[in-house]
Write a protein that holds these residues in place. Structure first.
Motif, short mmCIF file in Angstrom:
data_model
loop_
_atom_site.label_atom_id
_atom_site.label_comp_id
_atom_site.label_asym_id
_atom_site.label_seq_id
_atom_site.Cartn_x
_atom_site.Cartn_y
_atom_site.Cartn_z
N GLU A 1 13.45 -30.85 -52.68
CA GLU A 1 12.55 -31.04 -53.82
C GLU A 1 13.32 -31.57 -55.04
O GLU A 1 12.84 -32.46 -55.75
N ARG A 2 14.51 -31.04 -55.28
CA ARG A 2 15.30 -31.49 -56.42
C ARG A 2 15.73 -32.95 -56.26
O ARG A 2 15.69 -33.73 -57.22
N ILE A 3 16.11 -33.32 -55.04
CA ILE A 3 16.55 -34.69 -54.80
C ILE A 3 15.40 -35.67 -55.00
O ILE A 3 15.59 -36.78 -55.51
N LEU A 4 14.18 -35.25 -54.63
CA LEU A 4 13.03 -36.15 -54.70
C LEU A 4 12.18 -35.93 -55.95
O LEU A 4 11.03 -36.35 -55.99
N GLN A 5 12.76 -35.29 -56.95
CA GLN A 5 11.96 -34.96 -58.14
C GLN A 5 11.48 -36.20 -58.89
O GLN A 5 10.48 -36.15 -59.62
N SER A 6 12.17 -37.32 -58.71
CA SER A 6 11.75 -38.55 -59.39
C SER A 6 10.65 -39.30 -58.63
O SER A 6 10.12 -40.29 -59.13
N VAL A 7 10.33 -38.83 -57.44
CA VAL A 7 9.32 -39.48 -56.61
C VAL A 7 8.06 -38.62 -56.59
O VAL A 7 8.14 -37.40 -56.39
N GLU A 8 6.92 -39.23 -56.79
CA GLU A 8 5.66 -38.49 -56.72
C GLU A 8 5.44 -38.05 -55.29
O GLU A 8 5.39 -38.86 -54.36
N HIS A 9 5.31 -36.74 -55.10
CA HIS A 9 5.15 -36.24 -53.74
C HIS A 9 4.51 -34.85 -53.73
O HIS A 9 4.52 -34.14 -54.74
N ASP A 10 3.98 -34.52 -52.58
CA ASP A 10 3.50 -33.17 -52.30
C ASP A 10 4.24 -32.65 -51.08
O ASP A 10 4.66 -33.42 -50.21
N THR A 11 4.39 -31.34 -51.00
CA THR A 11 5.09 -30.72 -49.89
C THR A 11 4.20 -29.66 -49.25
O THR A 11 3.65 -28.80 -49.95
N ALA B 1 18.08 -41.43 -49.27
CA ALA B 1 17.76 -42.73 -48.67
C ALA B 1 16.27 -43.04 -48.79
O ALA B 1 15.88 -44.21 -48.88
N LEU B 2 15.43 -42.01 -48.82
CA LEU B 2 13.99 -42.23 -48.94
C LEU B 2 13.62 -42.89 -50.27
O LEU B 2 12.64 -43.62 -50.36
N THR B 3 14.40 -42.62 -51.32
CA THR B 3 14.05 -43.12 -52.64
C THR B 3 14.29 -44.62 -52.79
O THR B 3 13.76 -45.24 -53.72
N SER B 4 15.07 -45.20 -51.89
CA SER B 4 15.33 -46.64 -51.96
C SER B 4 15.14 -47.33 -50.62
O SER B 4 15.65 -48.42 -50.39
N MET C 1 12.73 -50.15 -53.50
CA MET C 1 11.64 -49.67 -54.36
C MET C 1 11.09 -48.37 -53.79
O MET C 1 10.80 -48.27 -52.60
N ALA C 2 10.99 -47.34 -54.60
CA ALA C 2 10.52 -46.04 -54.14
C ALA C 2 9.04 -46.11 -53.77
O ALA C 2 8.27 -46.84 -54.39
N PRO C 3 8.63 -45.36 -52.75
CA PRO C 3 7.21 -45.34 -52.38
C PRO C 3 6.36 -44.74 -53.49
O PRO C 3 6.84 -43.97 -54.32
N GLU C 4 5.09 -45.13 -53.52
CA GLU C 4 4.19 -44.67 -54.59
C GLU C 4 3.98 -43.17 -54.54
O GLU C 4 4.12 -42.48 -55.54
N LYS C 5 3.63 -42.66 -53.38
CA LYS C 5 3.38 -41.23 -53.26
C LYS C 5 3.67 -40.79 -51.83
O LYS C 5 3.23 -41.43 -50.88
N MET C 6 4.40 -39.68 -51.71
CA MET C 6 4.80 -39.19 -50.40
C MET C 6 4.20 -37.81 -50.14
O MET C 6 4.04 -37.01 -51.06
N LEU C 7 3.92 -37.57 -48.87
CA LEU C 7 3.58 -36.23 -48.41
C LEU C 7 4.71 -35.76 -47.50
O LEU C 7 4.99 -36.41 -46.49
N LEU C 8 5.36 -34.67 -47.87
CA LEU C 8 6.39 -34.09 -47.03
C LEU C 8 5.77 -33.01 -46.16
O LEU C 8 5.22 -32.02 -46.67
N ILE C 9 5.84 -33.21 -44.85
CA ILE C 9 5.36 -32.21 -43.90
C ILE C 9 6.58 -31.50 -43.33
O ILE C 9 7.36 -32.10 -42.58
N VAL C 10 6.75 -30.26 -43.70
CA VAL C 10 7.97 -29.51 -43.38
C VAL C 10 7.68 -28.50 -42.27
O VAL C 10 6.74 -27.69 -42.38
N ASN C 11 8.50 -28.54 -41.24
CA ASN C 11 8.44 -27.53 -40.19
C ASN C 11 9.47 -26.45 -40.54
O ASN C 11 10.66 -26.63 -40.31
N PRO C 12 9.04 -25.32 -41.11
CA PRO C 12 10.01 -24.31 -41.56
C PRO C 12 10.79 -23.67 -40.43
O PRO C 12 11.85 -23.09 -40.65
#
Length: 299
Positions: free
Chosen positions: A27-37, A113-116, A1-12
């Protein structure tokens, strides 16, 4: 089950600055998951972002072990009942936490893998008030880590090859032991002359050195490897065995399992925590069983 909402903390800056270019694909891979980056802007920023991650079910560290380390410390600053789970997309140089969590090496597979993913509790280490997700080591290994940071910038190497190059430099130029007093689980201190004292949650550090091949990341104990002083020929002879975790039965190597360790040194002693270098005379290391919930790939 996908998480409700994710925060992606990216080290560029991770992977020599290549991680920022990976963000659109993630971002494209996780487009079905509610998230902020959010992209970090410097050292310590990931800790602040994770600490202030209100309203998120999961916080995902996108970077290397240093990024995971910062995110973990931010999450652990939150109350246990209001602490998001920790996820990982490994884009760093060493990625030892990836091995501990079983996250795929491939960035696309890791994001998918994060989506499931399923949730699993892991132990968290602490040293002098700082949390660590994978490893603590004092002595020679900290000098190797410091040299690896230099080589990472000057040679653009990564992974095991980066740390192996740094290790060879230190073996040929800075091979010396430390006089320490060590106590285990609150017991009496014993005087030891050591080359390395490593206490780990996962089996590897340094980009893939199996320093503690039998480490179990959720058993409530630190896997400890103490290595006695070695000459240069002795160290070079044993190096391949350490890489593959075949060193644990050797006479100069001592393996233990403990819940806490105290190390004292009369002289300032270098140490590394998840690849972050520090120098001190006193180290208090302990384990917090099952303190963090992590996303791991579904079996």
């Amino acid at each position: 089950m996908a998480p409700e909402k994710m925060l992606l903390i990216v080290n560029p800056a991770a992977r020599h600055g290549e991680t920022e270019s990976l963000v659109p694909a993630i971002e494209r891979i996780l487009q079905s998951v509610e998230h902020d980056t959010v992209l970090t802007e410097g050292m310590g920023h990931a800790t602040t972002l994770a600490r202030d991650a209100d309203g998120y079910d999961v916080v995902v560290a996108v970077g290397g072990d240093g990024t995971v380390h910062e995110v973990l410390n931010g999450l652990m600053a939150r109350t246990e009942g209001d602490r998001p789970a920790l996820g990982l997309i490994p884009t760093g140089s060493g990625n030892d936490t990836r091995r501990t969590l079983g996250v795929p090496t491939d960035i696309t597979e890791a994001a998918l893998a994060l989506t499931s993913a399923v949730r699993r509790r892991f132990d968290v280490g602490m040293c002098n008030g700082m949390y660590f997700n994978n490893s603590f080591a004092a002595g020679l290994d900290a000098r190797v880590t410091a040299k690896a940071v230099e080589y990472k910038a000057t040679t653009k190497r990564s992974g095991l090859w980066l740390y192996l190059t740094a290790l060879l430099h230190v073996l040929f130029n800075e091979l010396y032991p430390h006089q320490v007093r060590v106590s285990w689980d609150g017991g009496p201190a014993e005087q030891r002359e050591v080359l390395i004292v490593a206490a780990t949650i996962g089996p590897t550090y340094g980009g893939g050195f199996f320093i503690a091949p039998e480490a179990v990341p959720d058993d409530g104990l630190l896997e400890v490897c103490v290595i006695d002083p070695l000459s240069l020929p002795e160290a070079l002879l044993r190096l391949p065995f350490v890489i593959f975790g075949k060193h644990t039965k050797m006479k100069p190597v001592h393996m233990y399992r403990h819940a806490s360790i105290v190390i004292d040194s009369d002289e300032p002693m270098p140490a590394q925590i998840d690849g972050e270098v520090m120098v001190a005379r006193h180290f208090e290391i302990s384990i917090l069983p099952g303190a963090i919930e992590c996303l791991v790939p579904r079996p």
